[in-house]
Design an enzyme around this catalytic site. Structure first.
Site, PDB file in Angstrom:
ATOM      1  N   TYR A 170       0.861  -1.214   0.084  1.00 12.61           N
ATOM      2  CA  TYR A 170      -0.070   0.135   0.032  1.00 12.61           C
ATOM      3  C   TYR A 170       1.034   1.359  -0.164  1.00 12.61           C
ATOM      4  CZ  TYR A 170      -4.185   2.740   1.429  1.00 12.61           C
ATOM      5  OH  TYR A 170      -5.161   3.426   1.700  1.00 12.61           O
ATOM      6  N   LYS A 184      -5.552  -2.219  -2.634  1.00 11.69           N
ATOM      7  CA  LYS A 184      -6.676  -2.051  -1.707  1.00 11.69           C
ATOM      8  C   LYS A 184      -7.416  -3.186  -1.386  1.00 11.69           C
ATOM      9  CE  LYS A 184      -6.933   2.738  -1.087  1.00 11.69           C
ATOM     10  NZ  LYS A 184      -7.097   3.393   0.074  1.00 11.69           N
TER      11      LYS A 184
END
Length: 568
Positions: A109, A182
């Site tokens: 991320y 995500k």
């Protein structure tokens, strides 16, 4: 029937039914256990001679792949290693990620994924995600069907058009990596089963000249399409998702400022939809602010709040804080008066050029008439700080170093515990560094950042720097929505998520973090999911009533262990 399928059993476990045989078993990451297949499974699936002879446990596999991960040379190499591993054995990938979540979240991320997206066309090796093109709108439903899901199989669809990727802007088709990332966090943090989520990129072209002139670029080579044709394409996508996966929440990710609010406003009352850059960012920042205000012994309604970078994320934060105040009995106009938003043209003010969603925060010419300004007619951050004496500064501007020593010292001279939040990503775009903020405020600042920072040692105290990471909110929100099959995502559900995160923070010791630790993320996600599902029930948006929310949420959280196998 499909060559493999996952069945969610009543006790919360999963059974994997496999009809494939031979090499096909080993090439599907969701049904490939690799060397952990038992001897009987190897015989039944016809892979007996396709694997080394020794049978190992998932823990033994984990030890080996973690050692390989540690041997990678840098953050991007680690990202590519994990990406390749996910393509090979998804259960083992999530077991590794879950057990080392605090260490690996910055890799899968922010901030590393930003670099991975910038170079996507160079390291690309295997497609992951669904690529939908504005030049082929009739291909939307066939592309979705190619994933092989039934109408009951999908809880989440994460979609991006790649225009506003993190702090690096338009990245064209490479933005698919943010949708994949995500969903990886949804699974690792909240136990959303990876088979129940779809990553999608809307390829509408790119205005990134570097990409258009890069012969390796994998997307369509034309300028970004806008206007009516763009809106029609997005609408066809939404309608296709509604038709094919009626229970799925659409998660909008990294759309540009010109479209993000507009798309959310268009669909939020029609379908189950959520924008992480607006609502997720708002929720986690509000959680940090609530914890900071509580620690400083103040009331939220008494704060003077500067939002430097009053765009999609900044106004989203302000909107949620306004709602929190209104819910506590503060008149809306009084709540709005607490905020001073600055965009690319300086302070938002009446008569100035701004987007529709910024207009409620415009300050009046009458109020500004007596202000002392560095440059007449132009109201910049230093001017606002000098005239307002803010107690909270939120940075979502992507302007590195915007919170200067002079500005921060000015804030601190009028506030005992200034709440300072340089939130811009990646790290190189942060408005200030935590160590500098603590030095300039003599250790009095309460800080949250957008990127992860190491603890800061100052005057004998160790300060744990809170990272306002959306991962504290969106996984639990998605889990809660899926559990109760909410028909919409209301503002009160977003606020419930923020308050659930804030309640986890109980320490008032000097230097304690304003937000929960990432290694507690699964527990935080469960709390958020319970709060969101309960609020959906209160709002009349839950289509499935949870008789026992704690148990129901717990049973929905998938753990990355090899499931029972039925060979069919």
């Amino acid at each position: 029937m499909a060559n493999f399928s996952y069945v969610h059993e009543p006790d919360g476990s999963y059974t994997l039914r496999i009809a494939a045989r031979g090499r096909e078993v080993l090439t599907n990451p969701l049904c490939n256990f690799g060397t952990a297949f038992t001897r009987q499974q190897r015989i039944d699936l016809n892979v007996n001679g396709l694997l080394p002879s020794n049978v190992v446990t998932i823990d033994q596999q984990l030890k080996r792949v973690y050692s390989q991960y540690q041997g990678e040379s840098d953050a991007l190499a680690k990202y590519v290693f994990l990406n390749t591993m996910q393509d090979r054995n998804e259960t083992l990938f999530y077991r590794l990620l879950t057990e080392h979540l605090e260490e690996m979240l910055p890799i899968v991320y922010t901030p590393t994924i930003g670099k991975a997206i910038e170079t996507y066309s160079h390291w690309y090796h295997r497609p992951r995600g669904i690529f939908l093109s504005i030049d082929d709108p009739d291909g939307i439903e066939p592309a979705l069907r190619s994933y092989g899901h039934s109408s009951e199989d999908v809880d989440l669809v994460v979609v991006t058009d790649s225009e506003g990727i993190l702090g690096i802007g338009d990245q064209g088709v490479g933005g698919v990596a943010i949708a994949v990332g995500k969903l990886g966090v949804y699974t690792a943090a909240a136990g959303i089963h990876p088979s129940r989520a779809l990553p999608v990129v809307l390829d509408v072209g790119t205005d990134n000249i570097d990409l258009l002139n890069d012969e390796t670029y994998l997307g369509y080579r034309h300028a970004r399409v806008r206007g009516a044709r763009y809106d029609e394409f997005v609408d066809r996508f939404v309608q296709a998702i509604q038709t094919m996966y009626p229970h799925a929440m659409i998660h909008w990710e990294d759309f540009g400022a010109g479209n993000a609010h507009r798309i959310l406003d268009k669909y939020r009352d029609e379908v189950c939809t959520f924008n992480d850059d607006i609502q997720g960012t708002a929720a986690v920042v509000v959680a940090a602010i609530l914890a900071a205000v509580r620690r400083s012994g103040q009331k939220l309604a008494n704060q003077r709040i500067v939002v430097h970078g009053a765009g999609t994320a900044g106004i989203g934060i302000a909107d949620l804080l306004v709602q929190r105040m209104v819910n506590r009995g503060i008149p809306r106009e009084q709540a709005l008066s607490c905020f001073y938003g600055l965009g690319s043209r300086g302070l938002l003010r009446e008569g100035g050029k701004m987007r529709d969603f910024q207009e409620p925060y415009a300050r009046s010419a009458e109020e500004l008439a007596g202000w002392e300004l560095d440059t007449p007619g132009k109201v910049e951050l230093a001017d606002v700080v000098r005239n307002v004496h803010p107690t909270i500064m939120i940075g979502t501007s992507a302007q590195a170093g915007a919170f200067t020593q002079k500005i921060v010292k000015d804030v601190a001279s009028h506030c005992e515990h200034p709440i300072l939040m340089p939130l811009s990503n990646p790290t190189r775009k942060a408005e200030a560094l935590p160590a500098d903020l603590l030095e300039w405020t003599d250790g009095r600042a309460l800080i949250a950042t957008g990127s992860p920072f190491e603890p800061v040692h100052f005057n004998g105290t160790t300060y744990t720097i809170a990272q306002a990471n959306n991962a504290l909110v969106f996984p639990g929100l998605g889990l809660g929505v899926a559990a109760c099959r909410a028909s919409r995502v209301s503002d009160s559900m977003i606020l419930a998520a923020a308050e659930a995160v804030a309640k986890v923070v109980t320490s008032r010791e000097p230097g304690a973090s304003l937000l929960p630790r990432i290694d507690k993320l699964r527990a935080v996600s469960a709390r958020v999911a319970i709060a969101v599902a309960k609020q959906a029930q209160t709002d009349g948006l839950a289509t499935v009533e949870l008789a026992n929310p704690v148990q129901d949420i717990h049973e929905r959280m998938w753990s990355p262990d090899y499931p029972k196998v039925e060979v069919v």
